[in-house]
Design a protein around this motif. Structure first.
Motif, mmCIF file in Angstrom:
data_model
loop_
_atom_site.group_PDB
_atom_site.id
_atom_site.type_symbol
_atom_site.label_atom_id
_atom_site.label_comp_id
_atom_site.label_asym_id
_atom_site.label_seq_id
_atom_site.Cartn_x
_atom_site.Cartn_y
_atom_site.Cartn_z
ATOM 1 N N GLY A 84 105.663 -42.976 -25.466
ATOM 2 C CA GLY A 84 105.269 -43.465 -24.147
ATOM 3 C C GLY A 84 103.772 -43.569 -24.069
ATOM 4 N N ASN A 85 103.207 -42.881 -23.095
ATOM 5 C CA ASN A 85 101.746 -42.909 -22.960
ATOM 6 C C ASN A 85 101.101 -41.661 -23.548
ATOM 7 O OD1 ASN A 85 102.511 -41.050 -21.129
ATOM 8 N ND2 ASN A 85 102.017 -42.266 -19.308
ATOM 9 N N LEU A 86 101.893 -40.876 -24.285
ATOM 10 C CA LEU A 86 101.343 -39.668 -24.914
ATOM 11 C C LEU A 86 101.066 -39.960 -26.380
ATOM 12 C CD1 LEU A 86 100.710 -36.607 -24.763
ATOM 13 C CD2 LEU A 86 103.058 -36.201 -25.505
ATOM 14 N N ILE A 87 99.799 -39.898 -26.725
ATOM 15 C CA ILE A 87 99.409 -40.134 -28.119
ATOM 16 C C ILE A 87 99.074 -38.784 -28.732
ATOM 17 C CG2 ILE A 87 97.789 -41.310 -29.643
ATOM 18 C CD1 ILE A 87 97.341 -43.301 -27.304
ATOM 19 N N ARG A 88 99.791 -38.458 -29.796
ATOM 20 C CA ARG A 88 99.596 -37.158 -30.448
ATOM 21 C C ARG A 88 99.025 -37.408 -31.832
ATOM 22 N NH1 ARG A 88 104.235 -33.099 -32.195
ATOM 23 N NH2 ARG A 88 105.555 -34.682 -31.280
ATOM 24 N N THR A 89 97.864 -36.866 -32.080
ATOM 25 C CA THR A 89 97.236 -36.988 -33.393
ATOM 26 C C THR A 89 97.180 -35.609 -34.029
ATOM 27 O OG1 THR A 89 95.863 -38.781 -32.568
ATOM 28 C CG2 THR A 89 95.179 -37.757 -34.635
ATOM 29 N N GLU A 90 97.757 -35.484 -35.200
ATOM 30 C CA GLU A 90 97.707 -34.209 -35.917
ATOM 31 C C GLU A 90 96.991 -34.430 -37.246
ATOM 32 O OE1 GLU A 90 101.733 -32.104 -34.085
ATOM 33 O OE2 GLU A 90 101.675 -32.644 -36.215
ATOM 34 N N SER A 91 96.202 -33.453 -37.636
ATOM 35 C CA SER A 91 95.428 -33.624 -38.865
ATOM 36 C C SER A 91 95.354 -32.325 -39.640
ATOM 37 C CB SER A 91 94.027 -34.140 -38.536
ATOM 38 O OG SER A 91 93.381 -33.271 -37.640
ATOM 39 N N ILE A 92 95.194 -32.497 -40.940
ATOM 40 C CA ILE A 92 95.030 -31.360 -41.849
ATOM 41 C C ILE A 92 93.679 -31.496 -42.531
ATOM 42 C CG2 ILE A 92 95.797 -30.312 -44.016
ATOM 43 C CD1 ILE A 92 98.634 -31.108 -43.339
ATOM 44 N N GLN A 119 105.894 -28.756 -27.933
ATOM 45 C CA GLN A 119 106.696 -28.600 -26.723
ATOM 46 C C GLN A 119 106.303 -29.685 -25.724
ATOM 47 O OE1 GLN A 119 109.099 -26.176 -26.398
ATOM 48 N NE2 GLN A 119 108.643 -25.646 -28.514
ATOM 49 N N TYR A 120 107.240 -30.553 -25.459
ATOM 50 C CA TYR A 120 106.983 -31.569 -24.429
ATOM 51 C C TYR A 120 107.040 -30.913 -23.054
ATOM 52 C CZ TYR A 120 107.445 -35.248 -27.900
ATOM 53 O OH TYR A 120 107.257 -36.056 -28.982
ATOM 54 N N ILE A 121 106.025 -31.158 -22.284
ATOM 55 C CA ILE A 121 105.982 -30.610 -20.924
ATOM 56 C C ILE A 121 106.113 -31.773 -19.952
ATOM 57 C CG2 ILE A 121 104.591 -29.359 -19.244
ATOM 58 C CD1 ILE A 121 103.356 -27.878 -21.644
ATOM 59 N N ILE A 122 107.205 -31.787 -19.239
ATOM 60 C CA ILE A 122 107.498 -32.895 -18.328
ATOM 61 C C ILE A 122 107.194 -32.453 -16.903
ATOM 62 C CG2 ILE A 122 109.256 -34.518 -17.552
ATOM 63 C CD1 ILE A 122 108.590 -34.781 -20.520
ATOM 64 N N LYS A 123 106.226 -33.119 -16.301
ATOM 65 C CA LYS A 123 105.861 -32.772 -14.925
ATOM 66 C C LYS A 123 106.218 -33.887 -13.953
ATOM 67 C CE LYS A 123 102.271 -29.461 -16.050
ATOM 68 N NZ LYS A 123 100.906 -29.004 -15.801
ATOM 69 N N ASP A 124 106.959 -34.857 -14.451
ATOM 70 C CA ASP A 124 107.272 -36.017 -13.604
ATOM 71 C C ASP A 124 108.038 -35.639 -12.345
ATOM 72 O OD1 ASP A 124 106.802 -36.677 -16.346
ATOM 73 O OD2 ASP A 124 107.372 -38.741 -15.894
ATOM 74 N N PHE A 125 108.822 -34.545 -12.453
ATOM 75 C CA PHE A 125 109.689 -34.200 -11.320
ATOM 76 C C PHE A 125 108.995 -33.268 -10.321
ATOM 77 C CE2 PHE A 125 112.432 -35.047 -14.961
ATOM 78 C CZ PHE A 125 113.333 -35.957 -14.425
ATOM 79 N N ASP A 126 107.847 -32.687 -10.761
ATOM 80 C CA ASP A 126 107.241 -31.631 -9.953
ATOM 81 C C ASP A 126 106.905 -32.132 -8.554
ATOM 82 O OD1 ASP A 126 107.498 -30.265 -12.229
ATOM 83 O OD2 ASP A 126 105.383 -29.867 -12.579
ATOM 84 N N GLY A 134 97.448 -33.991 -21.218
ATOM 85 C CA GLY A 134 98.317 -32.833 -21.063
ATOM 86 C C GLY A 134 97.995 -31.709 -22.024
ATOM 87 N N PRO A 135 98.677 -30.575 -21.834
ATOM 88 C CA PRO A 135 98.423 -29.399 -22.673
ATOM 89 C C PRO A 135 99.122 -29.520 -24.019
ATOM 90 C CG PRO A 135 100.128 -28.927 -21.069
ATOM 91 C CD PRO A 135 99.665 -30.326 -20.792
ATOM 92 N N GLY A 136 98.729 -28.648 -24.951
ATOM 93 C CA GLY A 136 99.387 -28.602 -26.257
ATOM 94 C C GLY A 136 98.466 -28.893 -27.421
ATOM 95 N N GLY A 137 97.221 -29.321 -27.124
ATOM 96 C CA GLY A 137 96.287 -29.599 -28.211
ATOM 97 C C GLY A 137 95.575 -28.327 -28.662
ATOM 98 N N PHE A 138 95.049 -28.344 -29.887
ATOM 99 C CA PHE A 138 94.296 -27.185 -30.403
ATOM 100 C C PHE A 138 93.495 -27.631 -31.613
ATOM 101 C CE2 PHE A 138 98.657 -27.124 -31.985
ATOM 102 C CZ PHE A 138 98.456 -27.269 -33.344
#
Lengths: 372, 245
Positions: free
Chosen positions: B104-112, A43-50, B166-170
Motif C-alpha cells: 500500500g502506502n507503507l514502504i519498508r526498506t531493510e538493509s544489511i 508487526q503491522y500496526i493498523i490504526k485505520d479503525f481507531d 509509522g512505528p517499527g523502524g530501527f
C-alpha cells in the motif's frame, strides 16, 4: 617407568611441531558453527479503525401505559333522593307525594299472597345473604328483581353498574389482540466473518491482512460490546417498567378488593337502614301497608341489583386489570422491539463503516512491488 | 574425580596449549615464522543460493549474482621444512545489501551492513628448485606455490529497517555467526629484495553459512537459509621475509 628420560626428551623434541600444529588446528576448529540470527518479524500496526467506529445510542422509549377507569356501582340521583326520603320520612309527617307514588308502583308489582309474608320477615341476615355473592339467591328475591327489571320506569331507581374503561373505551371481553412477544437481537456476526475475505488476491500480503483483521475484530468486538451494553441497559430499563406494571396491577387488585368491600358495606348499611325505616314508618303510622310493601320490594330489588352489580364489577374489573397488565407488557415488549430495531439499524450502519474501512485497509495491504 | 569435558574446556584448553607452544623457546627453535604479508584481494562471490538479501524482507527468489567483495588480509606463513608452509590468514571485507517492500502506502526498506572476516589455515607447497633454493639466488627468482586449507567465516550483520511511516523502524541491530569452508590456493611469489616479496595469488573458496529468517507469516518461527560462500578470490600482497639470510 614406561619411558626412559632420554627417550622422553627425544619424543618431545620430535613431536613439539606436531603438538603445535595440533593445537593450532584445535583452536581453529574449536567452536561450533553458529547461525546468524535475524530481526523478528515485522508487526503491522493498523490504526485505520481507531476512533472511527462508534455505535449510536439506540432510542429507549418508555411506552405510555394504559389508562384505566375501574368503574363501579353508582346510585342514580333519583335513587338517592328516594332513599333519602325513606330514611328521613320518620322525621317528617310522611313521604313526599311523588315518592309515595313510586313506591306505590313498586307495591303493585308484587303478588301479595306469595310475597308479603316473606317481605315482612326480611331482616339483617337476609340483607347479608343477598349481598353475599357466594350464597345462592332466594328465588323469591330473584323473582321480585325480574318484576322490577321489566318496568323501566322503576328499574331506573336501582343502582347502576359503571363498567371499566381502558384508554377511554368501555372494556370488552371479546376484543383482545394477539400478544406481542419480546425478542432477542439476532446474531449479526454470521454476515461478517472476516476469514471469508482474507487472501482472496494473491498480491494480498497475509501478515498485513491478518493485522487488519485483528484490528477489525477489535473494532467489531467493541461494537458488539457496546451493543450488548445497550441491550443490557435496555433490559434493565424495560424490566423496571415491567415491575412497575406488576406493581400497578397489584395496586389495582388491592383497590378492587377495597372498593368491593366498601361497596358491600355501604349497600348493606343502606339496605338495613331502609328496612328499619320501613318498619318504623309503618309502626308510627306514617305510611300504609301498600307503601310499606313498596319500600320492601324496592329494597329487595335494590339489593339484588346491587348483588348483580357487585358480581359484574368484580369479574369485569379483574379481567380488565389482567388485560391492562398484559397490554402494558405488550407495549413494553413492542417498545423493546423498537429499541432493538433501532439498535440493529445503528449496528448495520456501523458495520458498513467498519467494512468500508476494512476494505480500504486491505487494499492498502496489497503488494505494490518494489525493487530489491 | 571426574573432569567434565565441555566445549568451553575444550576451547580454552586448546588455546592454553597453543600459547604454551608459542612461548616455548625450544619449539620456536624448530618452528620458524617464515614471513608476514599484507595485501588486498577481490573475492568474486558466486552463489548457488540466494544471496544475503534472503535474510531481508521481499527477498529475490533466484540465486545471487556475481558479487565482488574487496578484502584486506594479513597472512603469516610458518615454515614446516624446506618446501611446506603453514599458512594462516585473517581477512576483512564489507558489503551492503538492501531490499524494498511496498505494501500500500507503507514502504519498508531493510538493509544489511555486512562484515565478513575469513580466517584461513592451510598448507602451501613451494615449487622451489635446488638452484633456486640457494640462498644467494633465492631473492632473485620467482617461484610458484599451491596449497589447500580450511576457512572459518566470521560474519557480522548490522540490520536496519526504515519505514515510510509509522512505528517499527530501527538502526543497526547486530547479529553474528560463523561457519566453515575450504579453499584451494595457488600463486606466484616474486622476490623484490632480500626482505620483501610480491605475491600474486588466487584461491577458490567453497562453503556456506546459515542465516536465520523470521518470515512475517510464521509468527516468530524461523527458517534456516543457507548462503553460499563460494567464489574465486584473487589478490596481490607484499611479503616481509624473516628468514632472509
Amino acid at each position: 617407568m614406561f619411558f626412559s628420560k632420554s627417550r622422553s626428551v627425544t619424543f618431545l623434541k620430535v613431536s613439539k611441531p606436531l603438538i603445535f600444529l595440533l593445537s593450532v588446528g584445535i583452536v581453529f576448529f574449536a567452536c561450533a558453527p553458529m547461525d546468524v540470527d535475524n530481526i523478528q518479524p515485522f508487526q503491522y500496526i493498523i490504526k485505520d479503525f481507531d476512533g472511527k467506529i462508534t455505535l449510536g445510542i439506540a432510542n429507549k422509549k418508555k411506552p405510555a401505559l394504559t389508562d384505566f377507569e375501574p368503574g363501579g356501582i353508582e346510585l342514580p340521583p333519583a335513587t338517592l333522593e328516594l332513599v333519602e326520603d325513606i330514611l328521613t320520612a320518620i322525621l317528617r309527617d310522611n313521604l313526599k307525594d311523588e315518592n309515595e307514588n313510586i313506591l306505590q308502583d313498586f307495591a303493585f308489582l308484587r303478588d301479595p299472597v306469595a310475597m308479603d309474608n316473606r317481605l315482612k320477615d326480611i331482616d339483617v341476615n337476609d340483607i347479608d345473604n343477598i349481598l353475599d355473592t357466594t350464597i345462592p339467591l332466594e328465588d323469591i328475591f330473584a323473582d321480585i328483581f325480574f318484576l322490577v327489571e321489566d318496568v323501566p320506569g322503576l328499574f331506573r331507581y336501582l343502582p347502576t353498574y359503571i363498567p371499566p374503561k381502558i384508554d377511554g373505551i368501555i372494556f370488552n371481553f371479546y376484543d383482545i389482540p394477539p400478544k406481542v412477544k419480546g425478542r432477542i437481537i439476532p446474531v449479526l456476526l454470521n454476515d461478517y466473518d472476516p476469514s471469508k475475505l482474507v487472501a482472496v488476491n494473491s498480491s494480498l500480503v497475509t501478515p498485513c491482512a491478518v493485522a487488519v483483521d485483528a484490528a477489525y475484530n477489535v473494532a467489531l468486538g467493541n461494537l458488539i460490546l457496546e451493543s450488548e451494553r445497550q441491550i443490557a441497559e435496555a433490559g434493565i430499563f424495560y424490566d423496571g417498567i415491567r415491575v412497575e406494571i406488576a406493581d400497578i396491577k397489584n395496586d389495582r387488585f388491592d383497590y378492587l378488593s377495597d372498593t368491593l368491600q366498601g361497596s358491600i358495606d355501604e349497600l348493606r348499611r343502606l339496605g338495613i337502614a331502609i328496612n328499619i325505616a320501613s318498619e318504623n314508618l309503618l309502626r308510627e303510622g306514617k305510611i300504609n301497608e301498600e307503601i310499606y310493601y313498596g319500600i320492601k320490594l324496592f329494597m329487595v330489588a335494590f339489593l339484588v341489583k346491587s348483588r348483580q352489580n357487585l358480581i359484574m364489577f368484580n369479574d369485569t374489573v379483574i379481567a380488565a386489570i389482567e388485560k391492562i397488565a398484559d397490554e402494558d407488557i405488550e407495549r413494553v415488549n413492542q417498545a423493546y422491539n423498537d429499541f432493538l430495531d433501532d439498535l440493529e439499524d445503528l449496528f448495520g450502519e456501523a458495520m458498513q463503516d467498519l467494512n468500508g474501512i476494512r476494505n480500504s485497509a486491505l487494499n492498502n495491504c496489497h503488494n505494490q512491488g518494489g525493487g530489491s | 574425580m571426574t573432569i567434565k569435558i565441555t566445549m568451553f574446556n575444550y576451547k580454552w584448553g586448546s588455546i592454553l596449549l597453543f600459547l604454551v607452544c608459542l612461548t616455548s623457546t625450544d619449539l620456536q627453535a624448530q618452528i620458524k615464522l617464515n614471513n608476514l604479508s599484507v595485501g588486498s584481494s577481490v573475492w568474486f562471490r558466486t552463489y548457488n543460493t540466494p544471496d544475503e538479501r534472503v535474510a531481508l524482507v521481499n527477498p529475490p527468489a533466484e540465486n545471487g549474482e556475481l558479487n565482488p567483495m574487496l578484502f584486506t588480509s594479513i597472512i603469516a606463513e610458518i615454515a614446516l621444512g624446506e618446501k611446506y608452509n603453514l599458512v594462516s590468514r585473517v581477512g576483512y571485507g564489507t558489503n551492503d545489501y538492501s531490499t524494498i517492500f511496498t505494501v500500500g502506502n507503507l514502504i519498508r526498506t531493510e538493509s544489511i551492513a555486512q562484515v565478513l572476516i575469513p580466517l584461513s589455515l592451510g598448507i602451501n607447497y613451494n615449487f622451489i628448485s635446488s638452484e633456486n633454493n640457494n640462498a644467494d639466488n633465492y631473492s632473485k627468482k620467482a617461484h610458484f606455490f599451491a596449497g589447500a586449507g580450511f576457512n572459518r567465516l566470521l560474519i557480522q550483520h548490522s540490520i536496519s529497517r526504515v519505514l515510510s511511516s509509522g512505528p517499527g523502524g530501527f538502526n543497526d541491530r547486530y547479529f553474528v555467526g560463523n561457519d566453515f569452508g575450504v579453499y584451494i590456493h595457488s600463486g606466484i611469489s616474486k622476490p623484490l629484495s632480500k626482505s620483501f616479496d610480491l605475491i600474486l595469488d588466487a584461491r577458490y573458496n567453497a562453503g556456506y553459512y546459515i542465516h536465520r529468517v523470521y518470515p512475517d507469516e510464521l509468527n516468530g518461527q524461523y527458517l534456516r537459509k543457507r548462503i553460499s560462500a563460494n567464489g574465486i578470490e584473487a589478490g596481490l600482497r607484499l611479503v616481509f621475509n624473516f628468514n632472509n639470510k
